[in-house]
Every structure is written in C-alpha cells, then in structure tokens.
Design a protein around this motif. Structure first.
Motif, PDB file in Angstrom:
ATOM      1  N   ALA A   1     152.345 -54.469  36.647  1.00 54.12           N
ATOM      2  CA  ALA A   1     152.238 -53.496  35.561  1.00 54.12           C
ATOM      3  C   ALA A   1     150.780 -53.224  35.232  1.00 54.12           C
ATOM      4  O   ALA A   1     150.367 -52.079  35.051  1.00 54.12           O
ATOM      5  CB  ALA A   1     152.980 -54.012  34.330  1.00 54.12           C
ATOM      6  N   ALA A   2     149.991 -54.304  35.179  1.00 59.29           N
ATOM      7  CA  ALA A   2     148.577 -54.155  34.843  1.00 59.29           C
ATOM      8  C   ALA A   2     147.855 -53.339  35.908  1.00 59.29           C
ATOM      9  O   ALA A   2     147.052 -52.443  35.598  1.00 59.29           O
ATOM     10  CB  ALA A   2     147.929 -55.534  34.689  1.00 59.29           C
ATOM     11  N   THR A   3     148.144 -53.644  37.177  1.00 63.83           N
ATOM     12  CA  THR A   3     147.510 -52.900  38.267  1.00 63.83           C
ATOM     13  C   THR A   3     147.884 -51.427  38.191  1.00 63.83           C
ATOM     14  O   THR A   3     147.026 -50.546  38.310  1.00 63.83           O
ATOM     15  CB  THR A   3     147.969 -53.454  39.633  1.00 63.83           C
ATOM     16  OG1 THR A   3     147.889 -54.864  39.591  1.00 63.83           O
ATOM     17  CG2 THR A   3     147.121 -52.905  40.748  1.00 63.83           C
ATOM     18  N   GLY A   4     149.169 -51.191  37.938  1.00 64.74           N
ATOM     19  CA  GLY A   4     149.633 -49.812  37.849  1.00 64.74           C
ATOM     20  C   GLY A   4     148.972 -49.078  36.711  1.00 64.74           C
ATOM     21  O   GLY A   4     148.523 -47.941  36.866  1.00 64.74           O
ATOM     22  N   ARG A   5     148.885 -49.764  35.568  1.00 62.43           N
ATOM     23  CA  ARG A   5     148.291 -49.119  34.401  1.00 62.43           C
ATOM     24  C   ARG A   5     146.819 -48.789  34.656  1.00 62.43           C
ATOM     25  O   ARG A   5     146.341 -47.710  34.326  1.00 62.43           O
ATOM     26  CB  ARG A   5     148.438 -50.035  33.176  1.00 62.43           C
ATOM     27  CG  ARG A   5     148.334 -49.281  31.862  1.00 62.43           C
ATOM     28  CD  ARG A   5     148.667 -50.168  30.677  1.00 62.43           C
ATOM     29  NE  ARG A   5     149.984 -50.778  30.776  1.00 62.43           N
ATOM     30  CZ  ARG A   5     150.213 -52.090  30.676  1.00 62.43           C
ATOM     31  NH1 ARG A   5     149.217 -52.934  30.484  1.00 62.43           N
ATOM     32  NH2 ARG A   5     151.441 -52.565  30.768  1.00 62.43           N
ATOM     33  N   LEU A   6     146.134 -49.733  35.294  1.00 61.04           N
ATOM     34  CA  LEU A   6     144.714 -49.539  35.607  1.00 61.04           C
ATOM     35  C   LEU A   6     144.532 -48.344  36.533  1.00 61.04           C
ATOM     36  O   LEU A   6     143.656 -47.488  36.322  1.00 61.04           O
ATOM     37  CB  LEU A   6     144.171 -50.808  36.278  1.00 61.04           C
ATOM     38  CG  LEU A   6     142.750 -51.202  35.933  1.00 61.04           C
ATOM     39  CD1 LEU A   6     142.654 -51.556  34.459  1.00 61.04           C
ATOM     40  CD2 LEU A   6     142.319 -52.378  36.784  1.00 61.04           C
ATOM     41  N   THR A   7     145.387 -48.275  37.561  1.00 64.04           N
ATOM     42  CA  THR A   7     145.304 -47.176  38.521  1.00 64.04           C
ATOM     43  C   THR A   7     145.574 -45.847  37.836  1.00 64.04           C
ATOM     44  O   THR A   7     144.840 -44.875  38.023  1.00 64.04           O
ATOM     45  CB  THR A   7     146.333 -47.376  39.656  1.00 64.04           C
ATOM     46  OG1 THR A   7     146.251 -48.732  40.078  1.00 64.04           O
ATOM     47  CG2 THR A   7     146.064 -46.448  40.811  1.00 64.04           C
TER      48      THR A   7
ATOM     49  N   ASP B   1     145.239 -45.149  34.658  1.00 65.81           N
ATOM     50  CA  ASP B   1     144.127 -44.831  33.762  1.00 65.81           C
ATOM     51  C   ASP B   1     142.968 -44.231  34.532  1.00 65.81           C
ATOM     52  O   ASP B   1     142.349 -43.253  34.109  1.00 65.81           O
ATOM     53  CB  ASP B   1     143.664 -46.092  33.022  1.00 65.81           C
ATOM     54  CG  ASP B   1     144.594 -46.424  31.869  1.00 65.81           C
ATOM     55  OD1 ASP B   1     145.432 -45.564  31.544  1.00 65.81           O
ATOM     56  OD2 ASP B   1     144.496 -47.535  31.316  1.00 65.81           O
ATOM     57  N   ALA B   2     142.657 -44.846  35.681  1.00 66.98           N
ATOM     58  CA  ALA B   2     141.543 -44.368  36.490  1.00 66.98           C
ATOM     59  C   ALA B   2     141.815 -42.944  36.974  1.00 66.98           C
ATOM     60  O   ALA B   2     140.939 -42.074  36.920  1.00 66.98           O
ATOM     61  CB  ALA B   2     141.310 -45.295  37.674  1.00 66.98           C
ATOM     62  N   LEU B   3     143.041 -42.711  37.425  1.00 65.70           N
ATOM     63  CA  LEU B   3     143.393 -41.370  37.902  1.00 65.70           C
ATOM     64  C   LEU B   3     143.314 -40.353  36.773  1.00 65.70           C
ATOM     65  O   LEU B   3     142.826 -39.245  36.945  1.00 65.70           O
ATOM     66  CB  LEU B   3     144.809 -41.378  38.499  1.00 65.70           C
ATOM     67  CG  LEU B   3     144.929 -42.027  39.875  1.00 65.70           C
ATOM     68  CD1 LEU B   3     146.388 -42.067  40.305  1.00 65.70           C
ATOM     69  CD2 LEU B   3     144.104 -41.260  40.899  1.00 65.70           C
ATOM     70  N   ARG B   4     143.816 -40.765  35.600  1.00 69.43           N
ATOM     71  CA  ARG B   4     143.815 -39.876  34.449  1.00 69.43           C
ATOM     72  C   ARG B   4     142.374 -39.487  34.076  1.00 69.43           C
ATOM     73  O   ARG B   4     142.075 -38.336  33.828  1.00 69.43           O
ATOM     74  CB  ARG B   4     144.494 -40.586  33.265  1.00 69.43           C
ATOM     75  CG  ARG B   4     145.547 -39.732  32.587  1.00 69.43           C
ATOM     76  CD  ARG B   4     146.291 -40.541  31.561  1.00 69.43           C
ATOM     77  NE  ARG B   4     147.520 -41.095  32.094  1.00 69.43           N
ATOM     78  CZ  ARG B   4     147.999 -42.299  31.796  1.00 69.43           C
ATOM     79  NH1 ARG B   4     147.351 -43.103  30.985  1.00 69.43           N
ATOM     80  NH2 ARG B   4     149.132 -42.698  32.313  1.00 69.43           N
ATOM     81  N   GLU B   5     141.498 -40.506  34.059  1.00 70.94           N
ATOM     82  CA  GLU B   5     140.096 -40.258  33.708  1.00 70.94           C
ATOM     83  C   GLU B   5     139.449 -39.320  34.738  1.00 70.94           C
ATOM     84  O   GLU B   5     138.741 -38.377  34.382  1.00 70.94           O
ATOM     85  CB  GLU B   5     139.339 -41.596  33.647  1.00 70.94           C
ATOM     86  CG  GLU B   5     137.900 -41.495  33.171  1.00 70.94           C
ATOM     87  CD  GLU B   5     137.782 -41.377  31.658  1.00 70.94           C
ATOM     88  OE1 GLU B   5     138.798 -41.094  30.994  1.00 70.94           O
ATOM     89  OE2 GLU B   5     136.655 -41.554  31.147  1.00 70.94           O
ATOM     90  N   THR B   6     139.732 -39.583  36.033  1.00 65.28           N
ATOM     91  CA  THR B   6     139.189 -38.716  37.078  1.00 65.28           C
ATOM     92  C   THR B   6     139.668 -37.283  36.878  1.00 65.28           C
ATOM     93  O   THR B   6     138.893 -36.326  36.994  1.00 65.28           O
ATOM     94  CB  THR B   6     139.643 -39.210  38.467  1.00 65.28           C
ATOM     95  OG1 THR B   6     139.405 -40.608  38.535  1.00 65.28           O
ATOM     96  CG2 THR B   6     138.889 -38.502  39.572  1.00 65.28           C
ATOM     97  N   GLY B   7     140.957 -37.159  36.537  1.00 60.86           N
ATOM     98  CA  GLY B   7     141.509 -35.831  36.298  1.00 60.86           C
ATOM     99  C   GLY B   7     140.824 -35.150  35.131  1.00 60.86           C
ATOM    100  O   GLY B   7     140.455 -33.975  35.211  1.00 60.86           O
ATOM    101  N   ARG B   8     140.600 -35.909  34.056  1.00 62.65           N
ATOM    102  CA  ARG B   8     139.959 -35.334  32.877  1.00 62.65           C
ATOM    103  C   ARG B   8     138.535 -34.890  33.191  1.00 62.65           C
ATOM    104  O   ARG B   8     138.102 -33.816  32.793  1.00 62.65           O
ATOM    105  CB  ARG B   8     139.926 -36.362  31.738  1.00 62.65           C
ATOM    106  CG  ARG B   8     141.193 -36.350  30.901  1.00 62.65           C
ATOM    107  CD  ARG B   8     141.004 -37.192  29.646  1.00 62.65           C
ATOM    108  NE  ARG B   8     142.172 -38.038  29.462  1.00 62.65           N
ATOM    109  CZ  ARG B   8     142.166 -39.351  29.562  1.00 62.65           C
ATOM    110  NH1 ARG B   8     141.044 -40.008  29.805  1.00 62.65           N
ATOM    111  NH2 ARG B   8     143.268 -40.030  29.401  1.00 62.65           N
TER     112      ARG B   8
END
Lengths: 257, 259
Positions: free
Chosen positions: A5-11, A13-20
C-alpha cells in the motif's frame, strides 16, 4: 500488505505531482501565446536571471576549465595522448560541463529566488489580489520568468563555453607549456557546429525546467514562512535533479551509439 | 432601499477544504447598494465564503448569482465577469511589495486595462487622495508604510476601477482602535460615493456596527442570524449574544485544533 500500500501510494503521489507539474508547465508555456504578454515583467526577469548570473557562471566556468586542463593532461599522459588536451577539453566543456554547470548555478540562484518570491506573494495573498485586479498571475508572474530563463540560459552557456575554454587555455599555455596559437587552432579545427548547438539546445531545455520548478513550488506553497522555506528548498533540489536527468536523456538522444 | 434589486444571491453554498467541511449550505441575499457585514468566530468559514463569492475559490456545491448570472461554476468567463465589476480589500493589505504605491493602486489600469502610465498615475493619485494620502506617498514602496497606511493604499487600489461590488476581508484586523475607526469611516464614505454593494467579513463588532446596513452571523458553515445593527443586542439568539458580548462560555465552543 502495508508495504504494498505504501509503495503504491508513493508511486501514485509521484505520478500525481509529475502530472501537476506538467500541467503547470504547459499552462505557463501556453500563456506566451495568448495575450497579453507583460514585456516589463519579461525584461526585468531577463536582467535578474540572465545578466546578474553572469559573474557566478563565469567564475564557475574559468575554474572548471582550468582544473579540467590539469586533469586531462595528467590522465592522457599515461598513454601519451597529452597533445589532444585542447580537443578533449573543448568537447567536454561545450557538450557537457558548460550546459550542466551553468544550469546548476542558475538553478541555485534563480529557481530558489523564484520560489521564494512567488511563494511569499502566495502566502501574503498578493497572487489572489492580482486575480481580483483582473490580471492573470500566470501571465504576469509565470510566463515571463519561464520564457526569460529559457532564452537566457543558452546565452549564459555560450559565454560559459568561451570562458571555460579560456580557463583551460591559461593553464595549458602558462603551466603546461602548450603553444597558445596551436591550442586555439586545434580547438577550432576540431569542434563541430553540432557540438556547440547540442549544448545550447540542452541549455534551453534546462532553462525551461529550472524556471518551471521555481515557479511551480512557489506558486503552490502554503503555510507562511516555513512553507515558503520548504518550497524554496524543494525547488532547488527538484531543479538540480531534473537538470541532471534531462541531461542524460538529451545526451543519449544526441549521441547516436 | 427595499425597491432595489438583488445584486448577489448565494444559495446552498458548500465547500470542503481537506477533511473539513467549511461551508454547509450558505444562503444570503444582498440588495444592490447594501452593505452587509458577516460576523463569525475565527475558523467559522468567513474567508472561504468570501473567496467563493469573488471567484478565488470554486465551491463544491451551490450557486453564487450575481446580476442573474451564476458564477459558481468558476469558468474563465465567470471569473472575468466578477473581477471586472468588483474590488477586494485583503486582510493583510496584500500590496505588491516590488511596486511603488502608485503602481499598486494603478495595477489594474496599467496591466488589465492598458491605460497609459501617465493617465494611470493621475487616477492613482486621485484614489490616494480619496483615502487621505498625499501624492508624495505614491512614490514610496509598501514596506515604507505603516500597517494603517497600507490598509488605506489597499482600499485605494480596490476602488481604483470604480467597482460595483466591494469585498472587505477583516478590514480592521491588526490596527489600533483609532486607525480602525479611520478605515471604517473611509469604507463607509467610499462605498456610498461609489454606490457600491459591499460585503465585509469581520470579528470586530465596532467595525461591523459602523459599516453595516445589515449584519449576518456565520456559525459552523451556515448563516444563523441576520438583522439590522441595532437589533443585534436583542437578537434572542444565544450564539449571537455570546459573540457580541465576547464571552468564552456559551453555546459556541472554540475548537482548539482545526477540523
């Protein structure tokens, strides 16, 4: 289970930030083409980002060029190739060190300054005030800074190239007994337009990325002085990392192995 | 007054910020030319309500109807429609600290309306005079002014384009009582002179009594009372009484932490 879950959440979050950030960057770039364009803000950014970065970029270049000359000389002596020093030095500076070092210096200076300035404007409601005064903050604050950095970094890099090669020249001629005219002639016969142009293209991309990072983290900062401090720190680190990563990607595009 | 049309009508406005449901269905009607003051404790959602009304924030649900047009959808043209006819005085003044005072006041004229610098400066000095500031102040930087002077400049900036709607976010916060009264008087005077509709939020009762035609109280994201300033002493509403008299004990309990 929690690890997944933590790995997924981190990934995510990273994707979301990149998208933003990508959305922010394209919005900033789109703002160049849909008027109005604020020339005064653009000129001010040119001076602040480009002109005032000259001393630090020049100093970085001259010392790096000088140290590089010594290192190349020492290294190439081992297989009696020291006569190629000017060629190796110039191609290293023009293709790699000039763009990367200038970009890192500008990342330190400009992206931190942008993040701090825009971040302070955000937390003191100056950006909101700008919106209520019918001025789009993207056009007034973001677009001019991104354009100015994208245009000035190649010029700074060109100057860094010249000063860096000159730093190598000083060491080669006065410490390593190279002939001055030969040093210059070797370089001018060896260097191709391609070497210089790819370096400058890199610089343009770096300039864009640096300013996007500075503006993005400033624009999205929150929570007072501490928030602005965090935004500034993140902006510099992100700008430096993105520059180095982009450097590898661009180099692998330019160098067809 | 009663014959006038409704200028702004807020219906069932909801807004959530993170885990906190800040606005839980706000309903407000504001008549043209009226000055409405919304009072409420810190954290009651006053600022969020104001930001949703002026278009700085997008509401989750509900509508904000200005001159018959719903701007809560928050499209580019909605926001332009709103900013074109409104001005806002920010709590911390929010002056642009890299620009001179007159450039601050003339910011909209210079950058949104493309006036010449000369005409913009002339208008800026007029607005500064209207808030009691000498022309020499125009060439100073915001950091050279006291808090009260900055508030005046911010007011001048808000009125520089003759808005029909004015928003005041805690106009007297951080000022001494005398300067607060000066600002209150200026607000009343300028709003009258423009014939504008005014919406203010504050927790300063003296300020509310002075600038309001009507007072509404916001509590837990809803409007719980509304009336004339002279009715507020006899509201028969325990929450309003507690707020007006400034008592720690009562139905309103302050959350120590957010959310």
């Amino acid at each position: 289970m929690n690890l997944f879950a933590a790995t997924g959440r981190l990934t995510l979050d990273a994707l979301r930030e990149t998208g933003r950030i990508s959305g922010f960057a394209s919005q900033g770039a789109m703002a160049w083409f849909t008027g109005p364009f604020y020339w005064r803000a653009f000129y001010a950014a040119l001076i602040r980002i480009g002109f005032t970065s000259l001393p630090v970029v020049g100093l970085t270049a001259i010392f790096t060029g000088a140290a590089l000359a010594l290192n190349i000389y020492d290294g190439s002596l081992r297989f009696n190739a020291e006569t190629f020093l000017p060629q190796i030095l110039s191609v290293s500076i023009v293709r790699e060190l000039g763009p990367v070092l200038a970009a890192l210096m500008v990342a330190g200076r400009a992206s931190s300054a942008m993040a701090a300035e825009i971040g302070t404007m955000r937390v003191t409601e100056q950006i909101d005030a700008m919106s209520t005064l019918a001025v789009n903050p993207f056009k007034y604050l973001i677009a001019p800074r991104i354009l100015a950095t994208t245009l000035t970094l190649p010029i700074l890099v060109l100057i860094a190239d010249i000063i860096g090669i000159y730093g190598g020249y000083l060491v080669s001629v006065y410490a390593l007994d190279f002939g001055g005219p030969v040093y210059i002639q070797n370089i001018s016969e060896f260097l191709e337009t391609r070497d210089i142009v790819t370096g400058l293209v890199k610089a343009g991309v770096f300039g864009f990325l640096i300013s996007v990072m500075g503006c993005y983290y400033g624009y999205t900062s929150s929570g007072g002085a501490q928030g602005v401090g965090a935004a500034t720190r993140t902006a510099v680190v992100a700008a430096a990392v993105v520059v180095l990563a982009a450097n590898y990607l661009l180099t692998s595009l330019f160098v067809q192995v | 007054m009663s014959m006038r049309e409704t200028k702004i009508s807020v219906r069932n406005l909801h807004k959530r910020l993170g885990p906190r449901q800040v606005l839980r269905g706000i309903d407000l009607e504001i008549t043209e030319g009226q000055s409405l003051v919304v009072i409420g404790a810190s954290g009651s959602g006053k600022s969020v309500m104001l930001k949703c009304m002026i278009g700085l924030m997008k509401a989750d649900k509900g509508s904000v109807i200005v001159d018959g047009r719903n701007i809560a959808r928050h499209s580019e043209s909605d926001r332009r429609f709103m900013t074109k006819q409104s001005g806002m005085l920010f709590q911390g003044s929010a002056l642009f600290d890299s620009l001179r005072i007159w450039e601050n006041v003339a910011f909209r004229l210079l950058h949104a309306e493309k006036s010449s610098r000369k005409a913009a400066q002339k208008k800026a000095l007029e607005c500064l005079a209207q808030v009691g500031l000498a022309p020499e102040v125009g060439n100073l930087m915001p950091s050279e002014l006291s808090g009260g002077m900055q508030k005046r400049v911010s007011l001048a900036r808000a009125i520089a384009s003759d808005p029909q709607i004015l928003f005041f976010d805690e106009p007297t916060t951080g000022l001494d009582p005398i300067m607060a009264d000066v600002i209150n008087n200026l607000i009343v005077e300028r709003v009258k002179a423009l014939g504008a509709t005014a919406i203010s939020i504050t927790h300063d009762m003296a300020s509310a009594r002075k600038i309001a035609d009507e007072i509404a109280m916001l509590y837990q994201g809803r409007i719980i009372w509304r009336g004339k300033p002279d009715e507020i002493e006899n509201s028969n509403n325990p929450m309003v009484e507690q707020f007006v008299n400034g008592r720690a004990e009562g139905p309103i309990t302050m959350a120590v932490t957010r959310a």
